[in-house]
Design a protein around this motif. Structure first.
Motif, PDB file in Angstrom:
ATOM      1  N   LEU A  38       0.969  -1.285   0.029  1.00 39.61           N
ATOM      2  CA  LEU A  38       0.147  -0.085  -0.044  1.00 39.61           C
ATOM      3  C   LEU A  38       0.916   1.231  -0.047  1.00 39.61           C
ATOM      4  CD1 LEU A  38      -2.691  -1.238   2.275  1.00 39.61           C
ATOM      5  CD2 LEU A  38      -3.003  -0.543   0.026  1.00 39.61           C
ATOM      6  N   ARG A  40       3.473   1.571  -1.474  1.00 38.53           N
ATOM      7  CA  ARG A  40       4.019   1.922  -2.753  1.00 38.53           C
ATOM      8  C   ARG A  40       3.025   2.174  -3.941  1.00 38.53           C
ATOM      9  NH1 ARG A  40       8.067  -2.871  -3.724  1.00 38.53           N
ATOM     10  NH2 ARG A  40       7.020  -3.962  -1.933  1.00 38.53           N
ATOM     11  N   MET A  41       1.903   1.987  -3.733  1.00 38.02           N
ATOM     12  CA  MET A  41       0.506   2.447  -4.253  1.00 38.02           C
ATOM     13  C   MET A  41       0.631   3.979  -4.537  1.00 38.02           C
ATOM     14  SD  MET A  41      -2.236  -0.438  -3.415  1.00 38.02           S
ATOM     15  CE  MET A  41      -1.917  -2.104  -3.466  1.00 38.02           C
ATOM     16  N   GLN A  42       0.112   4.240  -5.610  1.00 37.43           N
ATOM     17  CA  GLN A  42      -0.080   5.720  -5.648  1.00 37.43           C
ATOM     18  C   GLN A  42      -1.525   6.250  -5.019  1.00 37.43           C
ATOM     19  OE1 GLN A  42       0.271   7.094  -9.718  1.00 37.43           O
ATOM     20  NE2 GLN A  42       2.239   7.116  -9.023  1.00 37.43           N
ATOM     21  N   GLN A  44      -4.497   4.712  -2.474  1.00 31.70           N
ATOM     22  CA  GLN A  44      -4.990   3.368  -1.606  1.00 31.70           C
ATOM     23  C   GLN A  44      -6.480   3.070  -1.912  1.00 31.70           C
ATOM     24  OE1 GLN A  44      -4.073   3.253   2.546  1.00 31.70           O
ATOM     25  NE2 GLN A  44      -5.677   1.747   2.951  1.00 31.70           N
ATOM     26  N   VAL A  48      -9.074  -3.522  -1.184  1.00 28.45           N
ATOM     27  CA  VAL A  48      -7.695  -3.935  -1.908  1.00 28.45           C
ATOM     28  C   VAL A  48      -8.185  -5.504  -2.638  1.00 28.45           C
ATOM     29  CG1 VAL A  48      -5.560  -4.724  -1.684  1.00 28.45           C
ATOM     30  CG2 VAL A  48      -6.166  -3.096  -0.031  1.00 28.45           C
ATOM     31  N   ASP A  52      -4.810  -5.340  -7.386  1.00 33.87           N
ATOM     32  CA  ASP A  52      -3.856  -4.375  -6.834  1.00 33.87           C
ATOM     33  C   ASP A  52      -2.679  -4.824  -6.038  1.00 33.87           C
ATOM     34  OD1 ASP A  52      -5.895  -2.388  -7.155  1.00 33.87           O
ATOM     35  OD2 ASP A  52      -6.966  -2.925  -5.242  1.00 33.87           O
TER      36      ASP A  52
END
Ligand SMILES: [Fe+2]
Length: 480
Positions: A38, A40-42, A44, A48, A52
């Protein structure tokens, strides 16, 4: 235990689609995997999904460490430590790790913890005739049970509601706000004895007494004919630019001169080097920025210690070993750098030296204890160590700052009572005693770092606690 993991994530506002949950639970360290993905995700997602998470599955398991550190960590392991003369290795995960981190492992791990601590509690008079949790609310009378705490929350009326479980069922337990137990710090995943009464509606148990496994009442170490002493030297942090060279030299000089006949054993409870990528911006605080060079330098430093002192070294959270506890000892590549006379063990480890049982644990979980139990602080780690002994567990809280590996046996349960219990990690120094167990917090050889200053953290460095194995007398040498 699937629920336990998903509940922890839900409390952090992270919701998983069922198939994403299945995928997560196959990972080595499910919580860390999700948190890292999470981060590292642009953006949230609200819930999920597998899609993803998929981009992060191929990546090495989580954590913000430099690749070199991760490579070293996952290299082939060193051989398990062996008994040698007066040093016996009583308990160590090295060579005994079997966990793959799947859901079966988690269930087995928590069941093992439950059974071990239940066995300790079974001897308590207050718990004679205890019932399984599933039956507790079915009886209209006093009930006694042994259970693991799932969660504790405060109700809108100011009471506390605790959910507990055993191998067969769950049950709510109410702690009334005017009860003497209302301010008791109960931490998630600890195993307790409960004495209470079923409510009139029969939907919960009202708590009257909370029984901790605790230590038996004992006098301190009974004298033996051993003449040896053991010194404890934690958190050396070689490689840090605040490593204390001068005090280190003073300590070596003392060991070679006045202390020559005093110390026969040296235990090093973790964070032996500063590591790489352990916290953001660490590269600015390093004197040596190569993980192998840090261990090479440590090996050189330890060579200065007189040859007749037996050295036993354990890793901590800064070391190049898996972060999840229990931690097996250093990988083979690092093991090779040390003198063959040294004993490298895992974390935690129980050794017997000249008949004394010594439990030494780096102490990562002190962060969780201090964050969860009222009245504890970094200034007095001995109080936190006492909480571990009372609950007969070094790191019960799953999902906190201490990553736990679901081994088939819970190596962090304190089922056998040690003579000496040692930790480090918080860079404090202290000597204490609880119910006959000598407690030692073994200082550091690193001065305050900018990171610590930012967090208002004051270490107590360059102290060397030394315990006489015959008398149990312990003193604190100061080389600061
Ligand atoms: Fe440390």
């Amino acid at each position: 235990m699937r629920d336990r993991i998903l509940d922890t994530l839900a409390n952090e506002g992270i919701l998983l689609e069922p198939s994403a949950a299945d995928m997560v639970l196959t990972r080595d360290d499910p919580l860390n995997f999700v948190r890292s993905a999470l981060s590292r995700m642009q953006q949230q997602p609200l819930v999920v999904t597998v899609d993803d998470l998929r981009p992060f599955v191929a990546a090495p398991v989580v954590r913000t460490v430099a690749p070199a550190m991760e490579e070293v960590r996952s290299g082939p392991p060193a051989p398990p430590p062996r008994d040698d003369g007066d040093v016996k290795i009583l308990r160590d995960i090295t060579g005994n790790s079997t966990c793959e981190g799947n859901i079966i492992d988690f269930a087995r791990y928590f069941n093992d913890r439950f059974r071990k601590i239940k066995k300790i509690l079974a001897g308590r008079r207050e718990l004679v005739g205890c019932l399984p949790v599933s039956k507790a609310t079915k009886f209209d009378r006093d009930v006694r049970m042994v259970a693991m705490v799932n969660e504790v929350r405060t109700t809108k009326n100011g009471h506390k509601l605790m959910e507990v479980e055993d191998e067969e069922g769950r049950c709510p337990v109410l702690i009334l706000k005017d009860s003497p137990l209302a301010n008791e710090s109960i931490v998630p995943d600890e195993v307790v004895g409960i004495v209470g009464k079923t409510s009139t509606k029969g939907d919960l148990v009202v708590l009257n007494e909370l029984i901790r496994p605790d230590l038996p009442l004992r006098k301190g170490m009974q004298p033996t004919d051993s003449w040896a002493s053991v010194a404890f030297m934690s958190d050396v942090h070689v490689g840090s630019n605040t490593f204390l060279h001068k005090p280190w030299e003073r300590m070596i000089h003392w060991l070679r001169t006045e202390g020559k006949d005093e110390v026969q054993y040296l235990l090093v409870p973790g964070d032996v080097v500063d590591g790489i990528g352990i916290f953001p911006g660490q590269e600015e605080e390093l004197e040596i920025d190569d993980i192998f060079a840090q261990y090479e330098s440590l090996a050189e430093h330890l060579k200065e210690i007189p040859d007749d002192i037996r050295i036993i070294v354990q890793p901590g959270n800064h070391d190049a070993v898996r972060p999840a506890e229990p931690q097996p000892t250093f990988p083979k590549e690092i093991f090779k750098l040390f003198d063959s006379s040294m004993t490298l063990v895992g974390n935690p480890c129980t050794v017997e030296i000249e008949g004394r049982r010594i439990l030494f644990y780096h102490g990562r979980s002190l962060d969780d204890w201090i964050g969860s139990v009222q009245g504890l602080s970094y200034n007095n780690p001995l109080e936190a160590m006492k909480e571990m002994l009372k609950r007969r567990h070094m790191a019960p809280i799953y999902g906190g700052r201490t990553p736990l590996a679901p081994e088939k046996e819970d190596f962090l349960v304190i089922d056998e009572v040690p003579d000496i219990f040692v930790t480090g990690h918080v860079h404090g120094a202290g000597i204490g005693e609880y119910r006959g167990v000598k407690m030692i917090c073994a200082s550091t050889w690193q001065a305050q770092t900018p990171f610590q200053r930012m967090h208002n953290f004051n270490p107590d460095p360059a102290k060397l606690p030394i315990t006489h194995l015959g008398t149990g007398e312990t003193r604190m040498m100061d080389f600061a």
